[in-house]
Design a protein around this motif. Structure first.
Motif, PDB file in Angstrom:
ATOM      1  N   LEU A 103       0.826  -1.211   0.000  1.00  0.00           N
ATOM      2  CA  LEU A 103       0.000   0.000   0.000  1.00  0.00           C
ATOM      3  C   LEU A 103       0.868   1.271   0.000  1.00  0.00           C
ATOM      4  CD1 LEU A 103      -2.861  -0.969   2.508  1.00  0.00           C
ATOM      5  CD2 LEU A 103      -2.767  -1.357   0.045  1.00  0.00           C
TER       6      LEU A 103
ATOM      7  N   ASP B 257     -11.099  -6.590  -3.670  1.00  0.00           N
ATOM      8  CA  ASP B 257     -11.103  -6.273  -2.230  1.00  0.00           C
ATOM      9  C   ASP B 257     -12.013  -7.183  -1.412  1.00  0.00           C
ATOM     10  OD1 ASP B 257      -9.517  -4.239  -3.152  1.00  0.00           O
ATOM     11  OD2 ASP B 257     -10.767  -2.602  -2.377  1.00  0.00           O
TER      12      ASP B 257
ATOM     13  N   PHE C 145      -5.302  -5.215   3.373  1.00  0.00           N
ATOM     14  CA  PHE C 145      -5.670  -4.331   4.494  1.00  0.00           C
ATOM     15  C   PHE C 145      -5.343  -5.002   5.828  1.00  0.00           C
ATOM     16  CE2 PHE C 145      -8.475  -2.635   1.069  1.00  0.00           C
ATOM     17  CZ  PHE C 145      -7.870  -1.406   0.975  1.00  0.00           C
TER      18      PHE C 145
ATOM     19  N   ALA D  69      -1.803  -4.449   6.467  1.00  0.00           N
ATOM     20  CA  ALA D  69      -1.557  -3.132   7.071  1.00  0.00           C
ATOM     21  C   ALA D  69      -1.782  -3.195   8.579  1.00  0.00           C
ATOM     22  CB  ALA D  69      -2.455  -2.067   6.444  1.00  0.00           C
ATOM     23  N   PHE D  70      -2.840  -3.898   8.981  1.00  0.00           N
ATOM     24  CA  PHE D  70      -3.089  -4.060  10.422  1.00  0.00           C
ATOM     25  C   PHE D  70      -1.937  -4.787  11.110  1.00  0.00           C
ATOM     26  CE2 PHE D  70      -4.297  -7.229  13.604  1.00  0.00           C
ATOM     27  CZ  PHE D  70      -4.472  -6.370  14.674  1.00  0.00           C
TER      28      PHE D  70
END
Lengths: 298, 298, 298
Positions: free
Chosen positions: C260, C271, C279, C282-283
């Protein structure tokens, strides 16, 4: 998941519930009592346009409740916006916090953010759209300073055409039994379509005719950019300015509010008069935002 | 309400009280001991011009004492300044914190802020005016590193004309029994009017003449902009530069200080010599600001 | 003192130790459990170039462990850089924190910072150099989502020439028993010298040939600036784009990763597919950075 996107999402009893809760937090907001109920929680302040007063009011509310804040400045937010869609930014930021307070130049951005977030979203103002936490603190200020909202007479003065603050407030006020006076230069009147939607006791008038009667004068800034020339602006601005002379004609217990920043819509000599409550109003942003934050996060 | 606006507002015993208190906080400043005495307190860093070292020194001091900080960046502060008066900004920010540390390009801004604030104000530097927390940390460094202030011989070297740091420090030093040597190029001498005001043991001299005798060399930056041409600047700067050769001529226990940032007033080879204390001096900003913060907030 | 400068400073068992530790922090990273093990500790985020995702991921990790953060923005860091050397900045900032996370446009800056710091330094990305916390979170994501790293087949897709993320990751992957497929346009192939250094099961191939077989597709952005004209860029970018159609051909349990921000290397319809894990990746930056922060600070 609870979001706060528009004041219109709340009914009267939900609004009253938030105001009641705010009351309980006032002592904490003053720093006189310590509370830790948001310990371990993180609010992300995601501000795509600057609004320092709103940002630090949220930050103060979180921190006085033992929570913490991650600020994403306007520069940072804009640079994220260049590299990815708002949906992606929201999904990423959701991973790093327990709620997002978003400020955005485009109307509808906050609702779109809520649809993409995996944490609660609070609208901290989106374009010509909504600014519900401002409206709730306005209502809180009226109730707190006058003891009630129902039955009050409220004059909205200044720019009624473009002011997002006024549009949100007026919709909320019509939920209560208020008498609303619209006081503005012709060029800045409340849009007709907007007025027609409203069902309340609302009347266009002149400041002169109601100054001795109203309980609240809510003043907003008249912006130079709205006028074709400076001369015209000056004339209009002057005739809507709240001076000490005007304030002295108000009822003893009546109050003057302003969302701030104030330029010269209210003369500085008014600041020391008992009617002046606009700085107190800024303070009330803290307990009201505490109530909202705990509402969405706990 | 207690403010800290100018070092001249403090008498000798008040200064000593702050230095004593700083001593107690040194362990906490090092992160070796945890203290929570400012838990629930918020400092607003309101910086109208950037000064990252000062800002993060305040932030570290608050956080290591369990308090929290709301930063208002230079961009944000400037944008507030465009929309409203400083008086209004201060009144609004007062609502969101327990004390304000203000940095401002204009002399007198901090005192004006204090007059309008409803919380204590700490001057973090205002224009050519004052920077009292810097002066207190300078005094603390001297006392800590030499064991005393009274009886020391201190050379102030470099720009004595424009340096706010020097002006504040010299006034504070005259409260103690110090011998002060002024060492500067002619163009950057201490202003005559300023010198005449002072009642202390002060003498203009050359570095050469006192280098082996002084206990402290306090160096400030000579700025290029002060000179008509680069050639002249280079010549002057070079002759006031502290090199390892010069440092080696100092007394064993003598120390070199500098408010930082350092450009090349002090040669990097000096950094590893025992006389070099300017980074330690930067650290001492933390316990001293802890003492000041607890003084005004508790 | 422990620093984290390059993924190459860690051997396989040290990497596994960090991944194991990250696992323990996952619940805290989700905000479901509160931990106070970094109470009283301060991380300085010293970012000489913007990287908001990385910055707030570190900030979240610190705060969820009870620690605090001092942010130095890109503007502030740049302005410090103009006034003093990086060595001096690092020495000063060391005084105000317990660890420094540094982001810098120049390769080698993080190691130089570590040499001058008196607190641990974590490289949050330096130029074309290293970004070890990204690599560790990439490894963590693979292990977490697939249950293992050894024995997996991983396709690296997109810009393999300039991507720092890819270079770090590939070196780390060769420590494990992985099969690595390199999938890139000719102009963006992994540099030959780089490839020759590697001793692992690595093969250049086409997406088409391995899509049904791989466990991980790791996608990176193909930047417009790398191509002589927009037409050429468009053609290439399109042929390396992960669409829903492509994702559907992947194995049931296979995953798609991306560091990202994503522009359009991965179609948004992907998605909502189960392969999409970017995502979540990213967490995972949060528990992994928690492990790193506690490793260097405790």
């Amino acid at each position: 998941m609870k979001h706060l996107i528009s004041i219109e999402d709340l009914n009267k009893s939900e609004i009253i519930k938030i105001l009641d809760k705010s009351e309980e937090f006032e002592y904490v907001a003053l720093g006189k009592k310590s509370l830790d109920i948001l310990r371990g929680k993180i609010l992300a302040n995601l501000f795509f346009e600057p609004s320092t007063r709103t940002r630090i009011s949220f930050e103060c509310a979180m921190k006085r409740l033992g929570g913490d804040v991650i600020n994403v400045s306007t520069q940072e937010a804009s640079s994220m916006a260049k590299g990815e869609t708002l949906a992606d930014t929201i999904r990423v930021v959701s991973n790093y916090c327990d709620a997002i307070a978003i400020r955005h130049p485009l109307e509808g951005a906050a609702r779109f953010a809520a649809e993409n977030a995996t944490v609660p979203v609070i609208n901290a103002g989106d374009g010509a759209g909504q600014h519900p936490t401002q409206t709730l603190l306005d209502l809180y200020t009226i109730r707190k300073e006058l003891g009630k909202i129902d039955g009050t007479k409220i004059a909205l003065v200044g720019d009624l055409k473009y002011s997002r603050t006024i549009h949100s407030l007026i919709k909320a006020l019509t939920l209560f039994k208020t008498k609303i006076y619209l006081v503005s230069p012709e060029a800045l009147e409340l849009p007709k379509e907007f007025l027609e939607e409203l069902s309340g006791n609302i009347e266009k008038t002149k400041l002169e005719d109601i100054i001795e009667e109203v309980d609240v004068i809510y003043v907003t800034r008249i912006q130079k950019e709205r006028f074709p020339d400076e001369e015209e602006y000056r004339k209009v601005a002057k005739s809507y300015r709240i001076t000490a002379e005007i304030a002295r004609r108000m009822k003893e217990e009546a109050i003057i509010l302003h969302p701030l920043p104030r330029v010269d819509e209210i003369s500085v000599e008014v600041d020391s008069m008992k009617q002046a409550r606009y700085f107190k109003q800024a303070f009330y942003g803290v307990p009201v935002r505490m109530a909202i934050l705990t509402e969405v996060m706990l």
